[in-house]
Design a protein around this motif. Sequence first.
Motif, PDB file in Angstrom:
ATOM      1  N   MET A  93       0.833  -1.203   0.000  1.00 63.26           N
ATOM      2  CA  MET A  93       0.000   0.000   0.000  1.00 63.26           C
ATOM      3  C   MET A  93       0.869   1.256   0.000  1.00 63.26           C
ATOM      4  N   TYR A  94       2.158   1.061   0.262  1.00 60.78           N
ATOM      5  CA  TYR A  94       3.124   2.157   0.261  1.00 60.78           C
ATOM      6  C   TYR A  94       4.273   1.801  -0.666  1.00 60.78           C
ATOM      7  N   GLY A  95       4.756   2.782  -1.388  1.00 59.99           N
ATOM      8  CA  GLY A  95       5.960   2.610  -2.177  1.00 59.99           C
ATOM      9  C   GLY A  95       7.172   2.982  -1.330  1.00 59.99           C
ATOM     10  N   LEU A  96       8.351   2.683  -1.828  1.00 57.25           N
ATOM     11  CA  LEU A  96       9.573   2.969  -1.074  1.00 57.25           C
ATOM     12  C   LEU A  96       9.699   4.440  -0.706  1.00 57.25           C
ATOM     13  N   ASN A  97       9.213   5.321  -1.561  1.00 59.66           N
ATOM     14  CA  ASN A  97       9.352   6.751  -1.308  1.00 59.66           C
ATOM     15  C   ASN A  97       8.192   7.342  -0.533  1.00 59.66           C
ATOM     16  N   ASP A  98       7.176   6.543  -0.229  1.00 59.32           N
ATOM     17  CA  ASP A  98       6.034   7.036   0.532  1.00 59.32           C
ATOM     18  C   ASP A  98       6.322   7.134   2.025  1.00 59.32           C
ATOM     19  N   LEU A  99       7.261   6.336   2.498  1.00 53.47           N
ATOM     20  CA  LEU A  99       7.623   6.305   3.921  1.00 53.47           C
ATOM     21  C   LEU A  99       9.114   6.566   4.044  1.00 53.47           C
ATOM     22  N   THR A 100       9.536   6.931   5.241  1.00 48.07           N
ATOM     23  CA  THR A 100      10.958   7.193   5.441  1.00 48.07           C
ATOM     24  C   THR A 100      11.744   5.889   5.465  1.00 48.07           C
ATOM     25  N   GLN A 101      13.022   6.017   5.195  1.00 51.09           N
ATOM     26  CA  GLN A 101      13.901   4.842   5.255  1.00 51.09           C
ATOM     27  C   GLN A 101      13.880   4.244   6.660  1.00 51.09           C
ATOM     28  N   ALA A 102      13.857   5.093   7.663  1.00 52.96           N
ATOM     29  CA  ALA A 102      13.829   4.612   9.050  1.00 52.96           C
ATOM     30  C   ALA A 102      12.568   3.788   9.315  1.00 52.96           C
ATOM     31  N   MET A 103      11.437   4.193   8.756  1.00 51.35           N
ATOM     32  CA  MET A 103      10.196   3.429   8.952  1.00 51.35           C
ATOM     33  C   MET A 103      10.322   2.040   8.343  1.00 51.35           C
ATOM     34  N   TRP A 104      10.907   1.975   7.152  1.00 51.00           N
ATOM     35  CA  TRP A 104      11.096   0.669   6.519  1.00 51.00           C
ATOM     36  C   TRP A 104      12.035  -0.198   7.350  1.00 51.00           C
ATOM     37  N   LEU A 105      13.093   0.386   7.874  1.00 50.44           N
ATOM     38  CA  LEU A 105      14.038  -0.383   8.686  1.00 50.44           C
ATOM     39  C   LEU A 105      13.401  -0.856   9.986  1.00 50.44           C
ATOM     40  N   ARG A 106      12.646   0.025  10.645  1.00 51.24           N
ATOM     41  CA  ARG A 106      11.991  -0.351  11.904  1.00 51.24           C
ATOM     42  C   ARG A 106      10.932  -1.428  11.705  1.00 51.24           C
ATOM     43  N   ALA A 107      10.379  -1.516  10.519  1.00 49.99           N
ATOM     44  CA  ALA A 107       9.322  -2.497  10.244  1.00 49.99           C
ATOM     45  C   ALA A 107       9.833  -3.932  10.273  1.00 49.99           C
ATOM     46  N   ASP A 108      11.124  -4.137  10.161  1.00 51.63           N
ATOM     47  CA  ASP A 108      11.706  -5.484  10.156  1.00 51.63           C
ATOM     48  C   ASP A 108      11.801  -5.999  11.593  1.00 51.63           C
ATOM     49  N   ALA A 109      10.654  -6.291  12.172  1.00 49.41           N
ATOM     50  CA  ALA A 109      10.553  -6.634  13.599  1.00 49.41           C
ATOM     51  C   ALA A 109      11.343  -7.885  13.973  1.00 49.41           C
ATOM     52  N   ASN A 110      11.481  -8.838  13.061  1.00 49.38           N
ATOM     53  CA  ASN A 110      12.209 -10.068  13.388  1.00 49.38           C
ATOM     54  C   ASN A 110      13.650 -10.054  12.885  1.00 49.38           C
ATOM     55  N   SER A 111      14.076  -8.924  12.348  1.00 49.31           N
ATOM     56  CA  SER A 111      15.470  -8.697  11.930  1.00 49.31           C
ATOM     57  C   SER A 111      15.999  -9.713  10.920  1.00 49.31           C
ATOM     58  N   ASP A 112      15.137 -10.135   9.992  1.00 45.97           N
ATOM     59  CA  ASP A 112      15.608 -11.058   8.962  1.00 45.97           C
ATOM     60  C   ASP A 112      15.906 -10.344   7.643  1.00 45.97           C
ATOM     61  N   GLN A 113      15.861  -9.019   7.666  1.00 47.06           N
ATOM     62  CA  GLN A 113      16.152  -8.159   6.516  1.00 47.06           C
ATOM     63  C   GLN A 113      15.122  -8.289   5.399  1.00 47.06           C
ATOM     64  N   ILE A 114      13.940  -8.778   5.748  1.00 46.76           N
ATOM     65  CA  ILE A 114      12.815  -8.875   4.817  1.00 46.76           C
ATOM     66  C   ILE A 114      11.584  -8.367   5.548  1.00 46.76           C
ATOM     67  N   ILE A 115      10.822  -7.497   4.904  1.00 48.90           N
ATOM     68  CA  ILE A 115       9.583  -7.043   5.514  1.00 48.90           C
ATOM     69  C   ILE A 115       8.456  -7.870   4.916  1.00 48.90           C
ATOM     70  N   ASN A 116       7.844  -8.693   5.777  1.00 54.98           N
ATOM     71  CA  ASN A 116       6.762  -9.558   5.323  1.00 54.98           C
ATOM     72  C   ASN A 116       5.823  -9.836   6.489  1.00 54.98           C
ATOM     73  N   VAL A 117       4.879 -10.733   6.266  1.00 49.38           N
ATOM     74  CA  VAL A 117       3.866 -11.013   7.281  1.00 49.38           C
ATOM     75  C   VAL A 117       4.489 -11.581   8.565  1.00 49.38           C
ATOM     76  N   LYS A 118       5.672 -12.146   8.482  1.00 49.65           N
ATOM     77  CA  LYS A 118       6.350 -12.646   9.685  1.00 49.65           C
ATOM     78  C   LYS A 118       6.667 -11.504  10.653  1.00 49.65           C
ATOM     79  N   ASP A 119       6.898 -10.322  10.121  1.00 47.11           N
ATOM     80  CA  ASP A 119       7.130  -9.152  10.974  1.00 47.11           C
ATOM     81  C   ASP A 119       5.842  -8.749  11.680  1.00 47.11           C
TER      82      ASP A 119
END
Length: 87
Positions: free
Chosen positions: A51-77
């Motif tokens: 629902m968001y493109g890479l430029n719609d949110l800050t880089q920090a938001m994308w990084l913080r979204a990786d809750a399980n620290s596997d370097q992939i943002i997916n439903v596991k997070d």
Amino acid sequence: VDAEPTTEQARRAISTAVGQADSLTINGDANNSGLLDVNDAQLVYDMCMRMYGLNDLTQAMWLRADANSDQIINVKDVQCILQSLAG
């Protein structure tokens, strides 16, 4: 064929940047509210659903979204955030 640069040419090509580094805590608090809550789970879910493109949110938001620290943002997070909220 281009010749390899000399050591002196390489030294001149290197520049030094002055600034400060920011630290970032990656814990699933994607919206950086200071709290891990259902809003973070919803935001990360929306990120997964593109629902968001890479430029719609800050880089920090994308990084913080990786809750399980596997370097992939997916439903596991999202699952990781919800499990943390459940205790």
